[in-house]
Design a protein around this motif. Sequence first.
Motif, mmCIF file in Angstrom:
data_model
loop_
_atom_site.group_PDB
_atom_site.id
_atom_site.type_symbol
_atom_site.label_atom_id
_atom_site.label_comp_id
_atom_site.label_asym_id
_atom_site.label_seq_id
_atom_site.Cartn_x
_atom_site.Cartn_y
_atom_site.Cartn_z
ATOM 1 N N UNK A 1 0.698 -1.229 0.112
ATOM 2 C CA UNK A 1 -0.298 0.424 0.293
ATOM 3 C C UNK A 1 0.914 0.701 -0.253
ATOM 4 N N UNK A 2 1.511 1.402 0.841
ATOM 5 C CA UNK A 2 2.945 2.153 0.957
ATOM 6 C C UNK A 2 3.300 2.466 -0.270
ATOM 7 N N UNK A 3 3.789 1.205 -1.069
ATOM 8 C CA UNK A 3 4.901 1.467 -2.491
ATOM 9 C C UNK A 3 4.381 1.741 -3.055
ATOM 10 N N UNK A 4 2.550 1.709 -3.370
ATOM 11 C CA UNK A 4 1.401 2.383 -4.274
ATOM 12 C C UNK A 4 1.762 3.250 -4.324
ATOM 13 N N UNK A 5 0.642 4.020 -2.784
ATOM 14 C CA UNK A 5 0.920 5.706 -2.839
ATOM 15 C C UNK A 5 1.437 5.854 -2.997
ATOM 16 N N UNK A 6 3.406 5.701 -3.037
ATOM 17 C CA UNK A 6 5.002 6.838 -3.126
ATOM 18 C C UNK A 6 4.932 6.240 -4.923
ATOM 19 N N UNK A 7 4.685 5.389 -5.822
ATOM 20 C CA UNK A 7 4.323 5.282 -6.274
ATOM 21 C C UNK A 7 3.618 6.471 -7.919
ATOM 22 N N UNK A 8 2.594 5.995 -7.255
ATOM 23 C CA UNK A 8 1.467 7.226 -8.000
ATOM 24 C C UNK A 8 1.446 8.625 -7.691
ATOM 25 N N UNK A 9 2.018 9.090 -6.719
ATOM 26 C CA UNK A 9 2.509 10.467 -6.242
ATOM 27 C C UNK A 9 3.431 11.095 -6.922
ATOM 28 N N UNK A 10 4.090 10.031 -8.037
ATOM 29 C CA UNK A 10 5.604 10.433 -7.935
ATOM 30 C C UNK A 10 5.227 10.515 -10.399
ATOM 31 N N UNK A 11 4.379 9.046 -10.334
ATOM 32 C CA UNK A 11 4.113 9.404 -11.698
ATOM 33 C C UNK A 11 2.798 9.282 -12.492
ATOM 34 N N UNK A 12 1.761 10.299 -11.645
ATOM 35 C CA UNK A 12 0.546 10.870 -11.941
ATOM 36 C C UNK A 12 1.366 11.236 -13.080
ATOM 37 N N UNK A 13 1.601 13.096 -12.086
ATOM 38 C CA UNK A 13 1.887 13.505 -13.122
ATOM 39 C C UNK A 13 2.383 13.478 -14.946
ATOM 40 N N UNK A 14 3.530 13.026 -14.270
ATOM 41 C CA UNK A 14 4.280 12.365 -16.248
ATOM 42 C C UNK A 14 2.843 12.002 -16.563
#
Length: 461
Positions: free
Chosen positions: A36-49
């Motif tokens: 869950x933490x890995x998914x939230x962190x990844x989406x915070x970084x890749x959503x904008x790109x």
Amino acid sequence: TLSLLGLVLAIGIVVDDAIVVVEAVQVNIAKGMTTKEATNDAMAKVSAPVVATTLVLIAVFVPVAGMAGITGILYQQFAITIVVSVIVSSVNALSLSPALCSILLKKPEPYKGPLGWFFGKFNNGMDKSTDSYMSFTNVVTRKLKRSVAFIVIMTIAAGIFFKLVPGGFIPEEDMGYFYANVQLPNASSLQRSDAIAKEIEDILINTPEIEYTTTATGYSLLSGSTTPNNAFFFLSLKDWSERELTAKQIIQKLNMQLAMKIKGAQAFTFGPPAIPGLGNGSGFSIMIQDRAGNTPDYLQSNAMKFIKAATERPEIFNAFSPFQSNVPQRFMDIDKEKALKLGVSLNDLYTTIGAFMGGSYVNDFTRFGRLYKTYIQAEPEYRVNEKQLANFFVPNNKGDMVPLATLVRIEPVYGPDYTNRFNLYRSVEVTGTPAPGYTSAEAMAALEQVATEVLPPDMSY
């Protein structure tokens, strides 16, 4: 072809954003985060790109889909395919992919047994390939001169391959329909053309792949003219799932049958243009121009020399032109001075000749709930030859009836049924198809060479 290229790219684009999300989540899990933490962190970084790349691609390809002309037609389906796939990819990457990552992904553990040995070898090979690629990239990009030299070398290599590989227009596709053109000898009657058309209809009806046949007697799409010695067919094929042969194979089979069975006319089938509206049919088309204003006979004789020389080239399978400059005709010479002396109005004279010999619109009338047009015209048996002009009369200013035969003189002449103009010059259109194994670009290059060798200085293409 471009639609298939767009589909191939779309397959990669649809899963590309999802792969980015999965890789980002997997990296975070390898660092010790929970799913869950890995998914939230990844989406915070890749959503904008992901959103940014989607908007950029849409901004590029949406205007391409609305372009006019040949370019717009060529890239319309390609652009729409890319735009739709990009939107699907973004929605998937921002919604379904992170949800599945939080549920399915786990901390990686080494595989054991034969499968583990295979994955180990594969990963080692992939790592070596990646390291080699990165080493080469570092060597090229660290120095500006190396980068420029590499770009120049790649550009030269691409140019060499571009010259070596034969070019061509969009290849022919099975669109589910094709055409057939029929040309009888000059001055053939409409009844004779209709009889030949019925013979061809029997052949077409017995072709199992053809579903519908539409016949237009007295018309040719190749010339765009209405002449009695022509006939044209619009042929619709059955659905692709209901037939084994392609349109090209059906055309080849029918051309062989028409050549053997139809003796009173020149009949052949051909496919539609690769782009609707760009030409009258498949294959190539070249306009032979008379730039000196010579006679139609001069234009046809040189066009026939061009066609003969073109068909002798290995790149050309066939070449054809429906233009004929020696069609038997009748020239009506009206004695205007005599008509005026007899008190006959020239307007009445022209109207009478046009109405009896050709036909004249009178009015409309309604019957049985439908609208009908009324035309006046002499019966066919009274206009078989020029001697029957004595049967028609025109009134003069005194009310007396004057025979048409005393006012006109008929002379047999020869000339074309129609003439084409291309860039204001009298022209002949030559159509044909490249030989098997040759592209349209090679065929066009061969035609240009033939035109340079055969055509006189006062003609061009």
